[in-house]
Scaffold this active site. Structure first.
Site, PDB file in Angstrom:
ATOM      1  N   CYS A 479      -1.695  11.579  -6.574  1.00 42.50           N
ATOM      2  CA  CYS A 479      -0.246  11.768  -6.580  1.00 42.50           C
ATOM      3  C   CYS A 479       0.034  13.261  -6.519  1.00 42.50           C
ATOM      4  O   CYS A 479      -0.897  14.068  -6.527  1.00 42.50           O
ATOM      5  CB  CYS A 479       0.369  11.124  -7.830  1.00 42.50           C
ATOM      6  SG  CYS A 479       0.161  12.091  -9.343  1.00 42.50           S
ATOM      7  N   CYS A 483      -3.355  17.232 -11.023  1.00 40.38           N
ATOM      8  CA  CYS A 483      -4.306  17.273 -12.135  1.00 40.38           C
ATOM      9  C   CYS A 483      -5.640  17.918 -11.777  1.00 40.38           C
ATOM     10  O   CYS A 483      -6.341  18.396 -12.660  1.00 40.38           O
ATOM     11  CB  CYS A 483      -4.542  15.849 -12.672  1.00 40.38           C
ATOM     12  SG  CYS A 483      -3.116  15.190 -13.561  1.00 40.38           S
TER      13      CYS A 483
END
Length: 568
Positions: A479, A483
């Protein structure tokens, strides 16, 4: 942390104007909510209260479900296959052998026989059922570990460069990373009451003297970098501290603020940002600096719109000069002029490394940080006799640290027997992925499970162009949240939908420059076609020792993104 008395944010006066998460935190009784009651509910595998699900993040726990079976369970009119992810607080990624053995035992018993090394130097347990939450946290407690503030609107796990070649300086800075982590975590006793079963004790003292009842507007990330290594991607941190040392040892830190990787796909007003260099502080003023920086974000961060609540937006809204002056006012001193520094690497050193103290250190490659049962067996055998420590790297690998010379051959034999040769290709050495499917609720596309297959195909393109040994940073997320810090990579993919990604190119190899979006919502064939064209040009036209991202910028194949204020 000490109490700040000049807050501009007054929860009692402005609660009605705040977002729902702020009201939820304020009414949570300092992160207690009804978590304890929800854990006793055996009708569901979930924590019933939506508010408690959010509060548990402050305790280091995410509620998730197995998305591989979500649709089938819905058809069968069953609730989702709920499970939890638990993230350990492990400042600087340093882990003792006894702690490793406890982590191993808990992973085998409660975590699906797997552990994951994260990009922020800690461990995550996945596939944890609700009834195993307390046993894991209590087991960690026995090993002097916890999960406090591993998630949530607070200061997350503190990172520290892992450089086994600078043992004395690393030991000093790693110790400071732990001190900072212990200093900035929430002080509420809710964690001890819920997970350890301690009794609540009445007190007239403020339960959260620094954070107050609403904590921070969003997560806050701190990291220490030791030049010449930028393995922690210091310019992605909310607060980055670049160690400056001379022949006599640590002098202090260059301070960078306002880094952040996340963006929201459907909100063009969100963006990744590189941290800004604002000056130098002596080592003795470190804690005052940390408190002042966090205090500015606590008091002036956006508490109405969570999409704009990170420190980077506070800085851009207020202006970097105003923020620096406010930090100085709270510190009671001005920043000195930033000292010269240079980053020349952001990867991990492979093979055996010897530090000045005469000890040896060996990096073991862990693909995407995933420790399967075979890898757990290897490290358990090592931990049972190892007298040094383990260090988790920001590149999701593990360094067996502090090894005596006469133990090297034994360690090599254990690793080779179980894992085989662990010298990855140049591309894989500099590639990483987030977890994504099937456990992350935010994932739109595959990441960890898909990256190895995709790298096989990119490696074939590199080999065909005689570039197999050229290092290139490659990062993937399921997404746009960032991260695995994709927006700093020379090649990056962020998930948009199953099998579809946005492609970014041209980041700085040492983490000093953002990349640029070159194609949206494309599949594998288009990704490989674009990469093939650029890699062929790179093979023909590159200058000596020129990195791929630098080549793309120099030749105008992508628009130049801003560098940081790195000084040299």
């Amino acid at each position: 942390m000490s109490q700040t008395t000049d807050r501009s944010f007054d929860i009692s006066q402005s609660l009605d104007d705040l977002g729902p998460d702020e009201r939820m935190k304020e009414s949570s009784d300092f992160l207690r909510g009804t978590i304890a009651e929800g854990l006793l509910d055996r009708i569901t595998g979930a924590v019933p209260s939506e508010h408690d699900v959010k509060l548990m993040k402050f305790h280091g726990i995410y509620q998730q479900d197995d998305r591989d079976v979500r649709d089938e369970r819905r058809r069968q009119k069953l609730e989702p296959a709920f499970q939890f992810m638990i993230r350990v607080r492990l400042p600087g990624g340093v882990c003792t052998p006894s702690q490793w053995l406890m982590l191993d035992e808990l992973a085998r018993r409660h975590g699906g026989e797997t552990l994951r090394v994260t990009t922020r130097q800690t461990f995550q347990f996945h596939w944890v059922l609700k009834g195993s939450l307390r046993p894991i946290i209590q087991g960690l407690h026995e090993a002097l570990l916890d999960t406090v503030a591993a998630c949530g609107d607070d200061s997350r796990g503190v990172m520290c460069t892992v450089d086994p070649r600078s043992s004395t300086l690393h030991a000093e800075v790693a110790s400071l990373a732990k001190q900072v982590s212990d200093h900035v975590i929430p002080k509420t006793r809710a964690y001890h009451e819920i997970w350890y079963g301690t009794q609540r004790i009445a007190s007239s003292a403020p339960e959260e003297p620094f954070y107050g009842p609403t904590y921070l507007p969003r997560k806050f990330k701190i990291g220490f970098a030791l030049p010449p290594s930028n393995d922690i991607d210091v310019f992605s941190q909310d607060l980055g501290l670049i160690a400056i040392a001379d022949d006599n040892g640590l002098e202090g830190f260059n301070v960078v603020i306002g880094g952040g990787m996340g963006r929201t796909d459907k909100d063009p007003s969100t963006y990744p940002r590189l941290a800004s260099l604002i000056g130098f502080v002596p080592a003795e003023n470190l804690m005052a600096c940390v408190e002042a920086v966090m205090g500015v974000q606590r008091d002036y961060g956006n508490r109405k719109n969570r999409q704009h609540a990170r420190f980077k937006y506070t800085i851009d809204n207020k202006g970097i000069d105003w923020v620096r002056e406010e930090i100085e006012r709270r510190m009671g001193m001005s920043f000195a002029k930033a000292r010269a520094f240079e980053f020349t690497s952001n990867g991990d050193p492979y093979g055996w490394q010897k530090s000045p103290d005469g000890l040896f250190h060996r990096t073991v490659y862990i693909e995407n940080g995933r420790l399967n049962l075979r890898a757990l067996d290897v490290f358990r055998e090592i931990a049972q006799s190892h007298s040094g420590s383990f260090r988790l790297t920001p590149n999701q690998n593990i360094i067996i640290s502090g090894v005596q010379e006469n133990q090297r051959k034994k360690l090599d034999s254990i690793i080779l027997k179980q894992l085989g040769p662990d010298q990855p290709s140049a591309l894989r050495q500099n590639a990483m992925a987030c977890v994504a499917l099937p456990t992350c609720g935010l994932a739109m596309a595959e990441s960890e499970r898909y990256l190895p297959e995709l790298l096989d195909k990119v490696e074939a393109i590199l080999a065909a162009n005689n570039l197999a040994n050229v290092p290139i940073t490659f990062r993937m997320t399921g997404c746009p949240n960032g991260c695995s810090r994709p927006y700093l990579a020379e090649i990056a993919l962020t998930g948009r939908a199953p099998g579809k990604y946005n492609l970014y190119l041209g980041g700085g190899f040492h983490g000093q420059r953002l990349n640029r979006l070159v194609a949206e919502n494309i599949g594998e064939e288009a990704i490989l076609n674009i990469l093939s064209a650029h890699i062929e040009s790179y093979a023909r036209e590159r200058e000596t020792n020129e990195h791929f991202g630098d080549f793309l910028v120099r030749t105008g194949k992508i628009e130049n993104a801003a560098n940081t204020g790195t000084s040299k």
